[in-house]
Each structure stands twice: as C-alpha cells, then as structure tokens.
Design a protein around this motif. Structure first.
Motif, PDB file in Angstrom:
ATOM      1  N   MET A   1      41.703 -26.707 -21.462  1.00 37.05           N
ATOM      2  CA  MET A   1      41.878 -26.448 -22.895  1.00 37.05           C
ATOM      3  C   MET A   1      41.074 -25.272 -23.436  1.00 37.05           C
ATOM      4  SD  MET A   1      41.826 -30.321 -24.460  1.00 37.05           S
ATOM      5  CE  MET A   1      43.285 -31.370 -24.390  1.00 37.05           C
ATOM      6  N   VAL A   2      40.202 -24.679 -22.632  1.00 37.10           N
ATOM      7  CA  VAL A   2      39.317 -23.619 -23.120  1.00 37.10           C
ATOM      8  C   VAL A   2      39.358 -22.439 -22.157  1.00 37.10           C
ATOM      9  CG1 VAL A   2      37.765 -25.170 -24.371  1.00 37.10           C
ATOM     10  CG2 VAL A   2      37.363 -24.699 -21.944  1.00 37.10           C
ATOM     11  N   PRO A   3      38.968 -21.244 -22.607  1.00 38.31           N
ATOM     12  CA  PRO A   3      38.954 -20.084 -21.717  1.00 38.31           C
ATOM     13  C   PRO A   3      37.763 -20.109 -20.773  1.00 38.31           C
ATOM     14  CG  PRO A   3      38.165 -19.446 -23.875  1.00 38.31           C
ATOM     15  CD  PRO A   3      38.629 -20.872 -23.997  1.00 38.31           C
ATOM     16  N   THR A   4      37.905 -19.419 -19.664  1.00 36.68           N
ATOM     17  CA  THR A   4      36.816 -19.259 -18.700  1.00 36.68           C
ATOM     18  C   THR A   4      36.118 -17.924 -18.932  1.00 36.68           C
ATOM     19  OG1 THR A   4      38.257 -18.168 -17.103  1.00 36.68           O
ATOM     20  CG2 THR A   4      38.084 -20.583 -16.966  1.00 36.68           C
ATOM     21  N   LEU A   5      35.022 -17.725 -18.220  1.00 40.62           N
ATOM     22  CA  LEU A   5      34.310 -16.446 -18.301  1.00 40.62           C
ATOM     23  C   LEU A   5      35.243 -15.296 -17.948  1.00 40.62           C
ATOM     24  CD1 LEU A   5      31.707 -14.767 -18.590  1.00 40.62           C
ATOM     25  CD2 LEU A   5      31.239 -15.256 -16.174  1.00 40.62           C
ATOM     26  N   GLY A   6      36.030 -15.455 -16.895  1.00 39.95           N
ATOM     27  CA  GLY A   6      36.958 -14.397 -16.507  1.00 39.95           C
ATOM     28  C   GLY A   6      37.971 -14.095 -17.586  1.00 39.95           C
ATOM     29  N   ASP A   7      38.490 -15.126 -18.254  1.00 39.19           N
ATOM     30  CA  ASP A   7      39.434 -14.912 -19.350  1.00 39.19           C
ATOM     31  C   ASP A   7      38.783 -14.094 -20.465  1.00 39.19           C
ATOM     32  OD1 ASP A   7      41.257 -16.515 -17.987  1.00 39.19           O
ATOM     33  OD2 ASP A   7      40.736 -18.319 -19.105  1.00 39.19           O
ATOM     34  N   LEU A   8      37.546 -14.438 -20.803  1.00 38.41           N
ATOM     35  CA  LEU A   8      36.841 -13.731 -21.874  1.00 38.41           C
ATOM     36  C   LEU A   8      36.509 -12.295 -21.470  1.00 38.41           C
ATOM     37  CD1 LEU A   8      34.415 -16.605 -22.949  1.00 38.41           C
ATOM     38  CD2 LEU A   8      36.479 -15.848 -24.146  1.00 38.41           C
ATOM     39  N   MET A   9      36.141 -12.108 -20.203  1.00 40.91           N
ATOM     40  CA  MET A   9      35.835 -10.754 -19.732  1.00 40.91           C
ATOM     41  C   MET A   9      37.056  -9.855 -19.820  1.00 40.91           C
ATOM     42  SD  MET A   9      33.448 -11.695 -16.422  1.00 40.91           S
ATOM     43  CE  MET A   9      33.446 -10.019 -15.759  1.00 40.91           C
ATOM     44  N   LYS A  10      38.200 -10.356 -19.408  1.00 38.14           N
ATOM     45  CA  LYS A  10      39.404  -9.525 -19.412  1.00 38.14           C
ATOM     46  C   LYS A  10      39.903  -9.275 -20.835  1.00 38.14           C
ATOM     47  CE  LYS A  10      42.374  -9.672 -16.065  1.00 38.14           C
ATOM     48  NZ  LYS A  10      41.950  -8.474 -15.281  1.00 38.14           N
TER      49      LYS A  10
ATOM     50  N   GLN B   1      37.986  -6.964 -13.388  1.00 37.30           N
ATOM     51  CA  GLN B   1      38.782  -7.669 -12.391  1.00 37.30           C
ATOM     52  C   GLN B   1      38.169  -9.045 -12.129  1.00 37.30           C
ATOM     53  OE1 GLN B   1      40.563  -5.246  -9.067  1.00 37.30           O
ATOM     54  NE2 GLN B   1      38.775  -3.963  -9.490  1.00 37.30           N
ATOM     55  N   VAL B   2      39.038 -10.030 -11.940  1.00 36.55           N
ATOM     56  CA  VAL B   2      38.602 -11.394 -11.680  1.00 36.55           C
ATOM     57  C   VAL B   2      39.358 -11.922 -10.473  1.00 36.55           C
ATOM     58  CG1 VAL B   2      38.446 -13.750 -12.583  1.00 36.55           C
ATOM     59  CG2 VAL B   2      38.132 -11.794 -14.130  1.00 36.55           C
ATOM     60  N   VAL B   3      38.613 -12.356  -9.469  1.00 32.40           N
ATOM     61  CA  VAL B   3      39.200 -12.910  -8.244  1.00 32.40           C
ATOM     62  C   VAL B   3      38.555 -14.265  -7.987  1.00 32.40           C
ATOM     63  CG1 VAL B   3      39.438 -12.650  -5.736  1.00 32.40           C
ATOM     64  CG2 VAL B   3      39.736 -10.667  -7.246  1.00 32.40           C
TER      65      VAL B   3
ATOM     66  N   ALA C   1      43.031 -14.608 -14.075  1.00 28.39           N
ATOM     67  CA  ALA C   1      42.523 -14.059 -12.809  1.00 28.39           C
ATOM     68  C   ALA C   1      43.551 -13.127 -12.174  1.00 28.39           C
ATOM     69  CB  ALA C   1      42.175 -15.188 -11.850  1.00 28.39           C
ATOM     70  N   ASP C   2      43.074 -12.015 -11.636  1.00 28.20           N
ATOM     71  CA  ASP C   2      43.960 -11.073 -10.949  1.00 28.20           C
ATOM     72  C   ASP C   2      44.470 -11.661  -9.635  1.00 28.20           C
ATOM     73  OD1 ASP C   2      43.659  -8.436 -12.588  1.00 28.20           O
ATOM     74  OD2 ASP C   2      41.631  -9.215 -12.367  1.00 28.20           O
TER      75      ASP C   2
END
Length: 557
Positions: free
Chosen positions: A150-159, A166-168, A185-186
């Motif tokens: 239900m919430v964004p991740t660090l990678g979502d916020l970074m992008k 880039q998020v892998v 995530a890429d």
C-alpha cells in the motif's frame, strides 16, 4: 558453487574480462572521513538476510572475518526490531524500504484472507494478484504481484525524485524482491529452478537471462557435503525428529536438480550475489549522476533455519559461508572505485527447534498441541452453537482468524465470544485480542523494546485485511505440531527472538560505532533518504532517521 565460481561463469557468459572493475583504476586515493558535507554515495546496497536474528549475529560475530566483519566495523545497531507482532517474511520485508509498519504497508502476514474475493480460494498470498484467472494462493499457482503493498518503497521515491536513478532488486524469494523493490524497479527477479524469473509476462534483460542460465547450470550439478570447519564442530550434534532421521550434523550436500536443497545452502546466496554483480556491471550502477539502488534478498539462512533449525552444523556452515560470500561481493565492488553505502538487516528473527532447545537449557520449549487445530476448534464451536461451518478461516494455529461472512450479526457476536473463550482457555495460548481492541489503539511511538503485546499486534493490524481476532501463542511454543526432516522450526511470534534483528551500516570513511539501544527496521528508509539527499514527508512514515555520524555532526539533514 560459490559466488566466486558463479561470477566467473557469468563473466565468461557475458564476455567480460572479469566481474570486478568496470572503471579504470589508478592508485587508491586516501580514505576521506565521511562528514555531513560529504556528497551522497553513488550506490546504495540494501541487503536483507532472511531469518538473520540478532541472536545469530551475536553468536557468530566473533567468527566473522569477511563481509559481515566489515559491516560490523561500521555503524552497528545490534538491537534492531521488526517491531510488529506478525514476524513473517513478507511483513518483515515490507518494512525495510518503506519506513512503515505492516499496519500501513498492508502486508500483515505471508497469507491473509479476503472472504469477499471473487475466486474460490479466499486465502491471499501477500505478493500475488488474485484477480488473475486460474490462480490460487498455493505455492507455484499464484501470479506474483506488488499490488498488495500500500505504500511506496525507497526505490519508488528515488525514481520519482530523479528518473535517472536506477533500481535493481534480486532475491532468493519473490516476496523479498517484490516488497523491497516496489513498483518502479528497473529490474526485479528471484531464484527459480530455471535460474531466475520475474513477473508473468515480464522478460528478463539479456544479462539477467544469461545469469539465470549460469545459475540453472549450477542447480543441475550435484554437490558433495562441505568440509566442517573447526569452529563448527561444537554444533555437530544429531537431534532426532518425529518422522524419522536426524538433523544437526548435515554438510549441505545435495543431488543435481534438487532446487529445494539448493535454496537451503550458501549456493543460493552466492547465486543472488553473482547475479547482482553482473547486473551492476551491465547497468553501470553507481557510475551515473544520480544515486542508484541495488537490493539483495538472501534467503538461504531462512531455508536452513526452517529445515534443520538454527543451532546445528548446517547453520554454522551457512553463517561462515555468508560472511565469505559477502566479503567476495564487497571486494568486487571495491575494485570498481564506486562510492557505495551498504545497509544490512533481516526480515525477522527465528527460534530453534524445541527438541534441541530442551537439550540446551530450555526444558519448557514445546511444540503446539493438535488441539489448537483451527478446523477442530471451529467444528466444535459451530456444533455447540448450531451455526454453519466453516465458522472461521485461519492459516494456522495462531495469528489472524476471520469469521465467516455467512453469519448474521447476532451469530457473529455469539461465535466470536465462543471462539475467544475456547482459545483463551488453552494452556499454550498467551492471549486472544479482537480487532475492535486494536482498531481504537494508536501505534506506539516508544522504543520497540518497551512495547506491550497489544502494541506489537497493533503495528501489524490493518482494518482492511486483518482478522476478527488474533491468537498469540506462549513463548517457546513452536507452531509446528510434528517435526520432520525439511521442516522443524519456524518464526512469526510476538516474542523478541522473532522480533530482534541486527541493523548494520557501512561506507568507506564512515567512522564506526555501536548503539545498543532499540531501533527499528522502519528507521532504515528515512536514514538512507537523508544520506542520499532524498526529500521525505516524515508524516507518511513510521520510522525516524538514525544519525550515522559519530560526534556533533548529524547525517539526518
């Protein structure tokens, strides 16, 4: 096959000179001390070691000489907490890179029930899309998905902040890769009998495909038992199990093609690290203008903990191998010259099998009684009250329990009272808490080591997904009624042996220190966000930033 061997195989497959440097290297510059003015790292490496409890970290810490020793020389929080009550794999991974408790991530358990779901199977796997026709929540029959998060991740916020980031995400388990990787995530993948896989219909990149081919070849090969180091001989004691055979003296040998035993060995972690090494190089993570994120989910410790317990020769072999594999991985990262930051924690802790606990100074350890079987309890209660069956739905002898939607309000009230009374009367049950009790309770803001039982359960309670009542077993009661080779121990309780995990941070030039006070895994996202200069709305996270700079300066800028 170790990380070194797999990485060599991948390097050959990908036609590169080696899995180490992709940047030209001159003489190593002197290490500069990290201060508040130091620019953000170019690469953040987030590592989650499944079932790596604070107890295991403390037990083996003096034996580490490789990657875990390096991390232990950095900033160490030995009393990190997966603060919530449902200490399972999916909820735990959902906290690490969201900054939120399961109450807000919506990932309240590995499996929960939606009695209004359109399909016949009302049980939902935490990382599936139950709307896909022909699927069920059973292993291998669901459609992997991030939809329940239900919430964004660090990678979502970074992008969202900088599309160049880039998020892998690479993991042993789908739920680890998905819950930490998020929606943007890429590349996102996990181990499978075929090597690596991702969402249905989502093709792997050429590098991931070739990495998967090398991993599949490793799985196909048999592996002899590992040599037992002298450090592990004290753990080499056979423990009989109920269904015949023993555990505790294994060497992690396996036949070719045995994927389950591959996963329950250091090979699985080596495969994830090797794939991550290849993907980092192919995508040149850490070499661009924006900070990149590489997420690793290492699952072998969990498979071993479940299969043979946490205190035998098998776990000793795993701990020492994990230390070596991480050391090799970091050495390869060092060779690139990239300024990288590492954070390591676990999704939950774990408890050893009761048979060995009883031999090792805890005679009260026991297995759950068959009288706590939910089907039997529901049948008896329904017959007494004259109500339709099934009266309620559950995924085991503890956790969330869901009353049938077929009941009228009056019947629900009578059923709830009867079931709560039956569970509370059982000698292995610590408490039974209703959804009504939790719904009106705020999430605690106090240190996690001071939380009451209700505080822990509240952090796992989500009004849309939690049950009508929650059953809590007494401490040291293993919720597996009978042991057998392959499944002897587990986790998931509200007790600290399942809640406590290490939290380690390392960066070249970062002065190390140890802080023994309680912190939480929900603190990791705001801590990393501050380090990389990512704006964060603190009203939308449950965690807080941890200052990683020793002295008057603060990294929480």
């Amino acid at each position: 096959m170790t990380l070194k061997h797999l990485t060599t195989a991948l390097a050959a497959a990908l036609c590169v000179a080696g899995a180490g440097a992709s940047l030209a290297q001159d003489a190593a510059p002197p290490v500069q001390k990290v201060t508040a003015a130091t620019p953000p790292p170019r690469l953040v490496v987030m590592i989650a070691v499944d079932q790596f409890s604070a107890d295991l970290f403390a037990q083996y810490r003096s034996h580490f000489t490789g990657g875990l020793a390096r991390l232990a020389s950095g900033v160490v929080f030995p009393s990190g907490y997966q603060a919530h009550g449902a200490t399972e794999t999916c909820p735990g991974h959902s906290t690490i890179l969201t900054g939120n408790h399961p109450a807000h991530t919506g990932i309240i358990a590995n499996n929960f029930f939606d009695l209004s779901a359109a399909r016949e199977d009302k049980r939902l796997y935490c990382a599936e899309d139950e709307t896909v026709p022909g699927t069920s929540s059973r292993s291998g029959q669901y459609a992997p998905s991030v939809d329940h998060l239900m919430v964004p991740t660090l990678g979502d916020l970074m992008k969202a902040h900088d599309p160049r980031a880039q998020v892998v995400s690479v993991a042993g388990k789908d739920r680890a890769a998905i819950m930490m990787g998020g929606r943007q995530a890429d590349e996102l993948m996990w181990l499978a009998p075929t090597g690596l896989t991702s969402y249905r219909g989502r093709a792997l990149s050429p590098t991931a495909t070739q990495a998967g081919t090398a991993i599949a070849a490793a799985i196909a090969q048999s592996r002899p038992g590992l040599t037992l180091p002298a450090d592990c001989t004290v753990h080499d004691i056979a423990i009989p199990v109920d269904k015949g055979g023993t555990v505790g003296t294994g060497r992690l040998a396996r036949d070719g093609g045995d994927f389950r035993r591959f996963m329950a060995s250091p090979e699985a972690d080596g495969a994830v690290l090797a794939a991550a090494t290849a993907l980092r190089q192919a995508r040149r993570l850490g070499e661009g203008e924006a900070t990149d994120l590489l997420i690793l989910g290492l699952s072998a410790t969990d498979y071993i903990g479940h299969g043979v317990g946490t205190e035998g020769s098998e776990m000793c072999l795993q701990m020492l191998a994990l230390d070596r594999e991480l050391g090799d991985f970091f050495t390869r990262l060092d060779a690139t010259g990239i300024d990288y930051m590492v954070a390591l924690t676990a999704d939950h802790g774990g408890h050893d099998m009761p048979e060995r606990n009883r031999q090792n100074g805890w005679p009260a350890a026991e297995r759950v009684a068959r009288t706590l079987d939910p089907a039997a309890i529901g049948k008896a209660a329904a017959e007494k009250l004259g109500l339709p069956q099934p009266l309620f739905h559950a995924d085991g002898p503890f956790g969330d329990m869901y009353l049938s939607k077929a009941l009228t309000p009056a019947q629900r009230k009578a059923a709830l009272a009867e079931l709560v009374a039956r569970y509370r009367a059982h000698p292995q049950v610590e408490a039974v808490v209703t959804a009504e009790e939790l719904a009106s309770r705020p999430i605690s803001k106090r240190a996690a080591d001071t939380w009451s039982l209700l505080d822990k359960l509240r952090a796992s309670y989500n009004a849309q997904r939690s049950g009508d009542f929650i059953v809590v077993l007494k401490d040291r009661v293993t919720p597996i009624p009978e042991s057998g080779v392959g499944y002897v121990a587990t986790h998931g309780s509200v007790w600290d042996y399942d809640r406590r995990v290490p939290m380690l941070f390392w960066r070249k030039g970062l002065a190390g220190f140890e802080q023994p006070n309680a912190v939480m895994t929900v603190d990791i996202l705001p801590t990393l966000a501050a380090l990389i200069g990512l704006p964060l709305d603190m009203s939308k996270v449950d965690g807080r930033c941890l200052d990683l700079l020793s002295g008057p300066e603060s990294s929480c800028r």
